[in-house]
Design a protein around this motif. Structure first.
Motif, PDB file in Angstrom:
ATOM      1  N   PHE A 102      50.886 -24.551  15.066  1.00  0.00           N
ATOM      2  CA  PHE A 102      50.666 -25.476  16.176  1.00  0.00           C
ATOM      3  C   PHE A 102      50.274 -24.708  17.432  1.00  0.00           C
ATOM      4  O   PHE A 102      49.369 -25.110  18.159  1.00  0.00           O
ATOM      5  CB  PHE A 102      51.936 -26.300  16.428  1.00  0.00           C
ATOM      6  N   PHE A 103      50.949 -23.591  17.687  1.00  0.00           N
ATOM      7  CA  PHE A 103      50.623 -22.774  18.857  1.00  0.00           C
ATOM      8  C   PHE A 103      49.203 -22.224  18.750  1.00  0.00           C
ATOM      9  O   PHE A 103      48.469 -22.188  19.738  1.00  0.00           O
ATOM     10  CB  PHE A 103      51.628 -21.632  19.011  1.00  0.00           C
ATOM     11  N   VAL A 104      48.805 -21.805  17.561  1.00  0.00           N
ATOM     12  CA  VAL A 104      47.458 -21.279  17.356  1.00  0.00           C
ATOM     13  C   VAL A 104      46.424 -22.367  17.634  1.00  0.00           C
ATOM     14  O   VAL A 104      45.424 -22.127  18.326  1.00  0.00           O
ATOM     15  CB  VAL A 104      47.314 -20.723  15.923  1.00  0.00           C
ATOM     16  N   VAL A 105      46.646 -23.564  17.143  1.00  0.00           N
ATOM     17  CA  VAL A 105      45.707 -24.671  17.379  1.00  0.00           C
ATOM     18  C   VAL A 105      45.657 -25.012  18.864  1.00  0.00           C
ATOM     19  O   VAL A 105      44.578 -25.246  19.419  1.00  0.00           O
ATOM     20  CB  VAL A 105      46.105 -25.902  16.526  1.00  0.00           C
ATOM     21  N   ALA A 106      46.796 -25.027  19.527  1.00  0.00           N
ATOM     22  CA  ALA A 106      46.821 -25.311  20.963  1.00  0.00           C
ATOM     23  C   ALA A 106      46.084 -24.224  21.743  1.00  0.00           C
ATOM     24  O   ALA A 106      45.364 -24.511  22.707  1.00  0.00           O
ATOM     25  CB  ALA A 106      48.268 -25.420  21.449  1.00  0.00           C
ATOM     26  N   THR A 107      46.237 -22.969  21.342  1.00  0.00           N
ATOM     27  CA  THR A 107      45.528 -21.875  21.997  1.00  0.00           C
ATOM     28  C   THR A 107      44.024 -22.027  21.822  1.00  0.00           C
ATOM     29  O   THR A 107      43.256 -21.844  22.769  1.00  0.00           O
ATOM     30  CB  THR A 107      45.991 -20.517  21.435  1.00  0.00           C
ATOM     31  N   LEU A 108      43.589 -22.368  20.624  1.00  0.00           N
ATOM     32  CA  LEU A 108      42.160 -22.594  20.407  1.00  0.00           C
ATOM     33  C   LEU A 108      41.654 -23.767  21.245  1.00  0.00           C
ATOM     34  O   LEU A 108      40.548 -23.723  21.774  1.00  0.00           O
ATOM     35  CB  LEU A 108      41.892 -22.837  18.922  1.00  0.00           C
ATOM     36  N   GLY A 109      42.472 -24.810  21.377  1.00  0.00           N
ATOM     37  CA  GLY A 109      42.108 -25.931  22.237  1.00  0.00           C
ATOM     38  C   GLY A 109      41.949 -25.506  23.691  1.00  0.00           C
ATOM     39  O   GLY A 109      41.019 -25.938  24.379  1.00  0.00           O
ATOM     40  N   LEU A 110      42.856 -24.645  24.162  1.00  0.00           N
ATOM     41  CA  LEU A 110      42.742 -24.135  25.532  1.00  0.00           C
ATOM     42  C   LEU A 110      41.470 -23.323  25.718  1.00  0.00           C
ATOM     43  O   LEU A 110      40.773 -23.468  26.726  1.00  0.00           O
ATOM     44  CB  LEU A 110      43.953 -23.266  25.871  1.00  0.00           C
ATOM     45  N   LEU A 111      41.173 -22.465  24.757  1.00  0.00           N
ATOM     46  CA  LEU A 111      39.963 -21.648  24.857  1.00  0.00           C
ATOM     47  C   LEU A 111      38.708 -22.514  24.881  1.00  0.00           C
ATOM     48  O   LEU A 111      37.799 -22.283  25.691  1.00  0.00           O
ATOM     49  CB  LEU A 111      39.898 -20.660  23.695  1.00  0.00           C
ATOM     50  N   ILE A 112      38.656 -23.503  24.014  1.00  0.00           N
ATOM     51  CA  ILE A 112      37.483 -24.385  23.970  1.00  0.00           C
ATOM     52  C   ILE A 112      37.353 -25.174  25.270  1.00  0.00           C
ATOM     53  O   ILE A 112      36.257 -25.299  25.821  1.00  0.00           O
ATOM     54  CB  ILE A 112      37.554 -25.315  22.748  1.00  0.00           C
ATOM     55  N   SER A 113      38.463 -25.689  25.789  1.00  0.00           N
ATOM     56  CA  SER A 113      38.389 -26.447  27.041  1.00  0.00           C
ATOM     57  C   SER A 113      38.002 -25.547  28.211  1.00  0.00           C
ATOM     58  O   SER A 113      37.269 -25.982  29.106  1.00  0.00           O
ATOM     59  CB  SER A 113      39.708 -27.156  27.316  1.00  0.00           C
ATOM     60  N   GLU A 114      38.457 -24.283  28.220  1.00  0.00           N
ATOM     61  CA  GLU A 114      38.040 -23.371  29.275  1.00  0.00           C
ATOM     62  C   GLU A 114      36.542 -23.083  29.193  1.00  0.00           C
ATOM     63  O   GLU A 114      35.853 -23.052  30.211  1.00  0.00           O
ATOM     64  CB  GLU A 114      38.818 -22.061  29.185  1.00  0.00           C
ATOM     65  N   LEU A 115      36.042 -22.873  27.979  1.00  0.00           N
ATOM     66  CA  LEU A 115      34.614 -22.626  27.827  1.00  0.00           C
ATOM     67  C   LEU A 115      33.785 -23.825  28.258  1.00  0.00           C
ATOM     68  O   LEU A 115      32.752 -23.691  28.922  1.00  0.00           O
ATOM     69  CB  LEU A 115      34.294 -22.262  26.377  1.00  0.00           C
ATOM     70  N   LEU A 116      34.237 -25.022  27.894  1.00  0.00           N
ATOM     71  CA  LEU A 116      33.529 -26.233  28.327  1.00  0.00           C
ATOM     72  C   LEU A 116      33.576 -26.380  29.855  1.00  0.00           C
ATOM     73  O   LEU A 116      32.594 -26.788  30.467  1.00  0.00           O
ATOM     74  CB  LEU A 116      34.115 -27.462  27.652  1.00  0.00           C
ATOM     75  N   GLY A 117      34.716 -26.070  30.439  1.00  0.00           N
ATOM     76  CA  GLY A 117      34.840 -26.121  31.898  1.00  0.00           C
ATOM     77  C   GLY A 117      33.904 -25.145  32.578  1.00  0.00           C
ATOM     78  O   GLY A 117      33.260 -25.470  33.592  1.00  0.00           O
ATOM     79  N   ILE A 118      33.773 -23.942  32.013  1.00  0.00           N
ATOM     80  CA  ILE A 118      32.855 -22.958  32.590  1.00  0.00           C
ATOM     81  C   ILE A 118      31.409 -23.440  32.470  1.00  0.00           C
ATOM     82  O   ILE A 118      30.618 -23.311  33.408  1.00  0.00           O
ATOM     83  CB  ILE A 118      33.057 -21.596  31.889  1.00  0.00           C
ATOM     84  N   LEU A 119      31.079 -24.019  31.319  1.00  0.00           N
ATOM     85  CA  LEU A 119      29.720 -24.531  31.135  1.00  0.00           C
ATOM     86  C   LEU A 119      29.404 -25.660  32.109  1.00  0.00           C
ATOM     87  O   LEU A 119      28.296 -25.751  32.628  1.00  0.00           O
ATOM     88  CB  LEU A 119      29.521 -24.998  29.691  1.00  0.00           C
ATOM     89  N   VAL A 120      30.378 -26.525  32.356  1.00  0.00           N
ATOM     90  CA  VAL A 120      30.166 -27.625  33.299  1.00  0.00           C
ATOM     91  C   VAL A 120      29.967 -27.083  34.710  1.00  0.00           C
ATOM     92  O   VAL A 120      29.105 -27.555  35.461  1.00  0.00           O
ATOM     93  CB  VAL A 120      31.335 -28.623  33.240  1.00  0.00           C
ATOM     94  N   ILE A 121      30.747 -26.065  35.069  1.00  0.00           N
ATOM     95  CA  ILE A 121      30.640 -25.504  36.423  1.00  0.00           C
ATOM     96  C   ILE A 121      29.304 -24.793  36.597  1.00  0.00           C
ATOM     97  O   ILE A 121      28.659 -24.917  37.634  1.00  0.00           O
ATOM     98  CB  ILE A 121      31.807 -24.528  36.691  1.00  0.00           C
ATOM     99  N   VAL A 122      28.881 -24.065  35.564  1.00  0.00           N
ATOM    100  CA  VAL A 122      27.608 -23.333  35.667  1.00  0.00           C
ATOM    101  C   VAL A 122      26.462 -24.317  35.627  1.00  0.00           C
ATOM    102  O   VAL A 122      25.525 -24.272  36.335  1.00  0.00           O
ATOM    103  CB  VAL A 122      27.496 -22.298  34.527  1.00  0.00           C
TER     104      VAL A 122
END
Length: 122
Positions: A102-122
């Motif tokens: 569960f922690f691994v899946v949550a970590t991957l979710g955080l990474l994906i959301s951070e990448l999407l956030g960076i893409l939106v900002i750029v």
């Protein structure tokens, strides 16, 4: 105050995130991994101390040099945190612990959301 608010939460979140990872991931059977986590946490704390000084007791935070240095340190801390977690995930994938998965899946979710956030900002 603005530079302090922009800088210090990254350090605190990285420290707390690594502590949460130690809580949820089975690292008790790998003492070397626990030592690695503690070293990364101490390194983050040591790096945060000059930032507190620059942000509270000097005007160095207003310079371009400080902004460049702060961004470099941010990248290094994020890399150290996620590389530590990535290695733990690699070790943990062989285990059948549901909480660790569960922690691994949550970590991957955080990474994906951070990448999407960076893409939106750029």
């Amino acid at each position: 105050m603005l530079a302090f608010i922009q800088t210090i939460p990254l350090y605190l979140f990285s420290l707390v995130y690594l502590e949460i990872a130690l809580t949820f991931l089975p690292v008790a059977d790998r003492p070397g991994l626990l030592v690695c986590y503690r070293r990364v946490q101490w390194g983050i704390a040591i790096v945060a101390l000059p930032e507190v000084y620059f942000n509270l007791f000097s005007s160095a935070w207003q310079t371009d040099w400080h902004d460049t240095q702060r961004n470099l340190i941010r990248v290094l801390i994020i890399l150290a945190t996620y590389l530590t977690i990535a290695y733990t995930v690699y070790v943990t994938l062989r285990k059948t612990d549901v909480l660790a998965r569960f922690f691994v899946v949550a970590t991957l979710g955080l990474l994906i959301s951070e990448l999407l956030g960076i893409l939106v900002i750029v």
